[in-house]
Each structure stands twice: as C-alpha cells, then as structure tokens.
Design a protein around this motif. Structure first.
Motif, PDB file in Angstrom:
ATOM      1  N   ALA A   1       0.717  12.124  -5.260  1.00 51.12           N
ATOM      2  CA  ALA A   1       2.344  12.220  -5.433  1.00 51.12           C
ATOM      3  C   ALA A   1       3.589  10.899  -4.918  1.00 51.12           C
ATOM      4  N   ARG A   2       3.681  10.136  -3.315  1.00 49.87           N
ATOM      5  CA  ARG A   2       4.273   9.069  -3.584  1.00 49.87           C
ATOM      6  C   ARG A   2       3.836   8.107  -3.752  1.00 49.87           C
ATOM      7  N   CYS A   3       2.909   7.340  -4.835  1.00 49.58           N
ATOM      8  CA  CYS A   3       2.486   6.479  -5.192  1.00 49.58           C
ATOM      9  C   CYS A   3       3.751   6.576  -6.337  1.00 49.58           C
ATOM     10  N   TYR A   4       4.129   7.652  -7.835  1.00 45.74           N
ATOM     11  CA  TYR A   4       5.432   7.582  -8.473  1.00 45.74           C
ATOM     12  C   TYR A   4       5.896   6.482  -7.262  1.00 45.74           C
ATOM     13  N   THR A   5       7.017   6.952  -5.972  1.00 47.24           N
ATOM     14  CA  THR A   5       7.649   6.478  -5.450  1.00 47.24           C
ATOM     15  C   THR A   5       7.645   5.308  -5.543  1.00 47.24           C
ATOM     16  N   VAL A   6       6.733   5.046  -5.149  1.00 52.14           N
ATOM     17  CA  VAL A   6       6.288   3.659  -4.027  1.00 52.14           C
ATOM     18  C   VAL A   6       5.735   2.486  -4.847  1.00 52.14           C
TER      19      VAL A   6
ATOM     20  N   THR B   1       2.067  19.010  -3.452  1.00 56.28           N
ATOM     21  CA  THR B   1       3.101  17.522  -3.197  1.00 56.28           C
ATOM     22  C   THR B   1       1.825  16.584  -2.021  1.00 56.28           C
ATOM     23  N   ASP B   2       1.876  17.680  -1.102  1.00 51.77           N
ATOM     24  CA  ASP B   2       1.738  16.728   0.058  1.00 51.77           C
ATOM     25  C   ASP B   2      -0.460  16.147   0.534  1.00 51.77           C
ATOM     26  N   LEU B   3      -0.905  16.176  -0.320  1.00 52.69           N
ATOM     27  CA  LEU B   3      -2.497  15.969  -0.427  1.00 52.69           C
ATOM     28  C   LEU B   3      -2.874  14.925  -1.769  1.00 52.69           C
ATOM     29  N   PRO B   4      -3.526  14.122  -0.976  1.00 56.10           N
ATOM     30  CA  PRO B   4      -4.319  12.964  -2.014  1.00 56.10           C
ATOM     31  C   PRO B   4      -4.666  13.177  -2.914  1.00 56.10           C
ATOM     32  N   PHE B   5      -4.947  13.292  -4.347  1.00 51.01           N
ATOM     33  CA  PHE B   5      -5.451  13.054  -5.397  1.00 51.01           C
ATOM     34  C   PHE B   5      -7.329  13.556  -5.047  1.00 51.01           C
TER      35      PHE B   5
ATOM     36  N   ARG C   1       0.646  -1.124  -0.003  1.00 50.41           N
ATOM     37  CA  ARG C   1       0.063  -0.132   0.177  1.00 50.41           C
ATOM     38  C   ARG C   1       1.028   1.277   0.297  1.00 50.41           C
ATOM     39  N   CYS C   2       0.246   2.287  -0.757  1.00 48.48           N
ATOM     40  CA  CYS C   2       0.935   3.423  -0.195  1.00 48.48           C
ATOM     41  C   CYS C   2       0.944   4.167   0.674  1.00 48.48           C
ATOM     42  N   PRO C   3       2.274   4.194   1.612  1.00 53.77           N
ATOM     43  CA  PRO C   3       1.598   4.776   3.154  1.00 53.77           C
ATOM     44  C   PRO C   3       0.995   6.438   2.435  1.00 53.77           C
ATOM     45  N   GLY C   4       1.493   7.432   1.317  1.00 55.09           N
ATOM     46  CA  GLY C   4       0.847   8.636   1.394  1.00 55.09           C
ATOM     47  C   GLY C   4      -1.250   8.064   1.368  1.00 55.09           C
ATOM     48  N   CYS C   5      -0.811   7.662   0.623  1.00 55.02           N
ATOM     49  CA  CYS C   5      -3.520   7.094   0.140  1.00 55.02           C
ATOM     50  C   CYS C   5      -3.533   5.971   0.295  1.00 55.02           C
ATOM     51  N   GLY C   6      -2.638   4.773   0.427  1.00 52.67           N
ATOM     52  CA  GLY C   6      -3.400   4.109   0.815  1.00 52.67           C
ATOM     53  C   GLY C   6      -4.297   3.181  -0.869  1.00 52.67           C
ATOM     54  N   LEU C   7      -3.529   3.389  -2.049  1.00 56.19           N
ATOM     55  CA  LEU C   7      -3.841   3.420  -2.881  1.00 56.19           C
ATOM     56  C   LEU C   7      -2.865   1.287  -3.183  1.00 56.19           C
ATOM     57  N   THR C   8      -3.589   0.777  -3.582  1.00 50.60           N
ATOM     58  CA  THR C   8      -2.462  -0.552  -3.709  1.00 50.60           C
ATOM     59  C   THR C   8      -2.145  -0.412  -5.756  1.00 50.60           C
ATOM     60  N   TYR C   9      -0.879  -1.524  -5.989  1.00 49.34           N
ATOM     61  CA  TYR C   9      -1.321  -1.598  -7.370  1.00 49.34           C
ATOM     62  C   TYR C   9      -2.740  -1.810  -7.573  1.00 49.34           C
ATOM     63  N   ALA C  10      -2.709  -2.517  -7.648  1.00 48.44           N
ATOM     64  CA  ALA C  10      -4.145  -3.882  -8.126  1.00 48.44           C
ATOM     65  C   ALA C  10      -4.936  -2.208  -8.054  1.00 48.44           C
ATOM     66  N   ASP C  11      -5.329  -1.683  -7.476  1.00 50.29           N
ATOM     67  CA  ASP C  11      -6.485  -0.948  -7.516  1.00 50.29           C
ATOM     68  C   ASP C  11      -6.322   0.248  -8.379  1.00 50.29           C
TER      69      ASP C  11
END
Lengths: 177, 355
Positions: A99-104, B37-41, A79-89
């Motif tokens: 934005a963090r998804c792009y790193t994870v 940068t710091d908030l979910p889309f 899960r992305c720690p920024g928003c909780g998204l998984t790659y399956a999502d």
C-alpha cells in the motif's frame, strides 16, 4: 504458417487475447497448445506468451508519459520502505509491492493511473473504518442522488431534508474534516 | 456446511442453475479486490507475511453472515487435480493456483461465494450466480465485504480508493462480469463487430476461463475495464445495459439463423446431439463445441428439451480435471476421452429418461 511457439510444426490452433485494449494473437501447433495444458488451464497464460506481460505493456505505456525518467534511472533508485520495491521493479512487473508504494511513487504513478483509469477520483465504496474525507464525499454523492430522485418524484418535504443534510456535509468537507 | 469432497466430485455449483436470461447468460460474477494495509502484497510478501494474511482473513471469515456455511481449503493441501477442478468451476483464478503455498480458498457450501486469499491481492472476494443477476450478486458481495472489513484494516486512499497490486484494479476494486453464450452472433460473423462496440464503452471481452484463454464453445466473458472514477453502481449499470443489448442482438441473430442456414442449422444441431449421445471418444474441445451447438438447438426448440442447468453441468463434467478427479487417478488423454464420452452419454440419457 508455422507455430509461433516452437516455429517447427504447422500452426493449427489460433489464440487471441485482449488486455487493456491491446490484442495479441498467436498461432500454435497442436502439440504446443496441448503442452500448455488444455487451453492453458494448468500452466497459466504467461507461459504461452513469453514476450507479452502486463509489465511490458506498462513499460511501453510509461515511456510515453512525463516524469518517468528520474524514477527509473538505475543509480538513484528510490526504494519503498514498506516492501523494498523500486520504480524500475514496477516498470518490469507491472505490480506494486504494498500500500505504501502508492505514496512513495505517487508522482510518477499519477499520469499512468490517469491514463489507465481516466482520472484519480475515487467515488465508490469507502471502508467504514476509514477516516478522512472519502467517506464524507461518498455519503454526499449518495445524498445528491437521493435528492435528484426526490425532486423527480416531487417529494418536496424529503428533498428539503436532504438539502439540509447535504449542506451540513459540504460544510464539514470544507472544514477539512 | 461445506463438504469438500462434493466440491471436487459433483457439478452442482449455484452458478450452474437456472437464472434470468439463462438462454444467453450463463452466469454473473462480482469480484472485489482488497488488501491489508500493513503487509506487502502477495507477490512481494515473504512466507511468514503470507501466513499472517491467511490467518487474519481466515479469522475474519469466521464472522461472515451464515458463517457455518463456509469452509476453508489451503491450496497446498489439495492435489493438483483438485486445484484444476477449482479453476474449471471458476472458483479460483489461474493466478491463484500458480504457487499454492500459503494460498487458501474460503468457499460457501453452494459455491456461490469464494474468497481467494493471497491471490495477486490479499483478498479476492467473488460472488458467482446463475443467469444475469448483477444487482443480487453486488448486494451480496457488498454485504460480505462489509462483514470482512469489520475485522480487517483495508488499504485505502481517499483519491485512489482501494489499493491493489495492479493499478488496473484501483478504486472500487470491482470486476463485474457476465458469461455469455453467443453462438448465433459467431455463426453470422457479427461477434467481432459487437465486441468492438463493447470496447468503446469500456468493456473487455475474454475467453471462458478469463484472461488469455480462448473462447471455447462460443462462451465469452464480458466485464468492466475501468475501476476508478466510477461508483460500483455505475460500473454495474453500464455492464447491465450493454449486456442487455448483446442479449437482444444474440436473440435477434438466433431468430434469423433458420432463414440464413435452413437445413444446415438443423443438421448441425442434430449432428452435435447425435455425437454427444453416441460417441465413444470425446476430446474436451470437441465436447465444448458440440455442447454449444446442442445448447443452441435446445434454445431454438429444434432438439428434444434438455433443461439448461443440465447443459451447464456438462460444462464442468467434461473438463479434464473434473473427469480425472472423479475417476480418482491421472489418465492419459485417450483414457480421458473415453471417460468423457461415457460421462456425457450417461448425463444425457438421464435427461431422456426423466422426460
């Protein structure tokens, strides 16, 4: 021909759409076309094509790319720690969550982005507040263009100046600044 | 000062005016996608986070150049008819109004600049100008983007550029598009061939209201598909060059039309003019089709001169949302058709009197 949506009435309206080079067509009856507002103005395009979404397009595209399975396998979904998204999502909805998804998810995203965009090298605008090398590379690109113009116009004094500036920037870039 | 009531009841957006190559190009649009940068889309953001985005972008927009000319509308405070008018004027996207809560639009008083807050991305900055006007639109968008960025931390990566919810917008986040009127290419059955060629050069063709909408009245939107690995100037120059080609092809096709169709062409445009100036019931689609024919007739000097901005205005005036908002009530389709026919007759007779 019957309406693709209700499969009851004769189709009288033809709708054609192209997304990322993939074209789909639908033949709708007047009622279905009408129910979807005047040309989907109110309800949006997704309702007209329940099986057709960006997510599905990505899913079929991703299946052809390397390095995807580890990230999609249900059990150990990261899960992305920024928003909780998984790659399956992501596979399902075709959108990243933050934005963090792009790193994870950088590793599996990389081949997809290359496929969609033809590479992963940003050469456009760079925010002024942003540190890092992008700003330098961006400025460098501009200086090189200017240099070409100066040479073409035989403005050699300006060209020499630009060449010095370019050298300076290249050194800073190599210095990892 | 933005007069909100005018936005919903007057068809005088800047893009409806006269611009370069107006005979073929109705309008030019530059759209930049940006995220904080710091908030979910928006798709994954909770209500509170969306509220934070809205508050920050709103605050940043108060420092835009000529800030007094802008106003902000929270979409959930508008009626659904009003939201529909915003779509019909191309000031917001379909996606933006799907869920109006915590969504807002910052709009300049001439409707040439609109900033969608919490669309698919946190910020969609759009500049919309009449005719073929890519450089001017880009310079304005670039300047406004710089201004916003002084107050906001944008999500950005050295390699991927501006980070967007969808990977198809990465990098520059730029979508440059032109709305073209191509009746002659359609009549001579050359449009699909032209579009096929455009696809090979990285351009996408869409209908009047963007993705998934039909090309009503022979109006097509052409835009860049790729957004990464190219600078904004490259993307824009590519679109400009190819649009120039399409303009030439359309003009060439128009000049051949009379040879090919003869009196059928004359009849087509006069019949369309006759119906528009006399009909008592007009559906939205019929109006669009006829306006296309009349526009062609005017551009070929086969019809009485109507200036193009007047015809552009009718593109907005004949839309269902606009008609109902002007009347101030929801109308049945039949009532709408009646009102639409009356509005068109009224507009065109104004034109006759002023000539």
């Amino acid at each position: 021909m019957l309406c693709d949506n209700c499969k009851k009435n004769p189709a009288t309206v033809y709708v054609r759409r192209t997304v990322n080079g993939v074209t789909t067509e639908a033949h709708l009856c007047e009622q279905c076309a009408h129910e979807q507002g005047e040309w989907n103005l109110v309800m949006g395009p997704s309702l007209a094509f329940p099986d057709f979404s960006l997510g599905n397009l990505f899913a079929s595209l991703l299946d052809q790319l390397p390095g995807q399975t580890a990230f999609v396998a249900g059990g150990r979904a990261q899960r992305c720690p920024g928003c909780g998204l998984t790659y399956a999502d992501f596979r399902e909805q075709g959108r990243l969550g933050c934005a963090r998804c792009y790193t994870v998810f950088r590793q599996p995203l990389d081949p997809l982005i290359r496929r969609l965009q033809g590479g992963v090298r940003h050469v456009g605008k760079v925010p002024r507040r942003h540190g890092g090398t992008a700003r330098l590379r961006h400025d460098l690109e501009h200086l090189r263009q200017e240099l070409n113009e100066a040479v073409a116009k035989e403005e050699f004094e300006r060209a020499a100046k630009l060449r010095d500036e370019i050298k300076l920037l290249e050194e800073r870039l190599r210095g990892g600044q | 000062m933005l007069d909100q009531e005018r936005v919903f009841t007057q068809a005088d957006s800047a893009w409806l005016g006269q611009g370069p190559d107006s005979d073929v190009v109705v309008s030019t649009r530059i759209r930049l996608a940006r995220n904080l940068t710091d908030l979910p889309f928006p798709l994954l953001a909770g209500s509170e986070e969306l509220g934070q985005v809205l508050a920050r972008v709103r605050q940043a927009s108060e420092h835009l150049p000529e800030a007094k000319r802008y106003g902000i509308m929270e979409l959930d405070r508008l009626s659904s008819l009003e939201r529909q008018v915003l779509i019909e004027k191309h000031l917001v996207s379909l996606e933006h109004v799907q869920e109006p809560k915590q969504r807002a639009l910052v709009l300049r008083d001439d409707e040439a600049v609109s900033i969608m807050i919490n669309e698919e991305d946190h910020i969609r900055l759009q500049v919309l100008l009449p005719g073929l006007n890519l450089d001017q639109a880009w310079h304005l968008a670039d300047r406004l983007d710089d201004s916003l960025e002084q107050h906001l931390d944008y999500a950005f990566d050295d390699d991927l550029g501006f980070l967007t919810a969808c990977p198809t917008n990465l990098g520059s986040g730029l979508r440059a598009s032109v709305m073209l009127h191509l009746p002659a290419l359609v009549l001579l059955k050359q449009a699909s061939q032209v579009f096929g060629t455009l696809a090979q050069f990285g351009l996408v063709v869409r209908g009047l209201y963007g993705e998934g909408t039909q090309a009503l009245g022979n109006f097509f939107q052409i835009s860049n598909q790729l957004t990464l690995n190219h600078s904004e100037e490259e993307l824009i120059n590519n679109l400009k060059a190819l649009t120039g080609q399409v303009i030439e092809q359309e003009r060439a096709a128009r000049s051949r039309l009379y040879e090919e169709l003869g009196n059928r062409l004359l009849d087509m445009v006069w019949r369309a003019y006759g119906i528009l100036t006399h009909a008592r019931l007009l559906t939205g689609d019929e109006a669009m089709r006829l306006l296309s024919d009349v526009r062609l007739g005017v551009n070929l000097n086969l019809l009485p001169q109507i200036n193009l901005p007047e015809l552009n205005r009718l593109l907005v005036i004949t839309r269902s949302g606009f008609i109902q908002r002007v009347v101030g009530d929801t109308l049945s389709p039949a009532e709408r058709d009646l009102k639409r026919a009356a509005l068109v007759r009224d507009e065109l007779s104004k034109n006759n009197n002023s000539n």
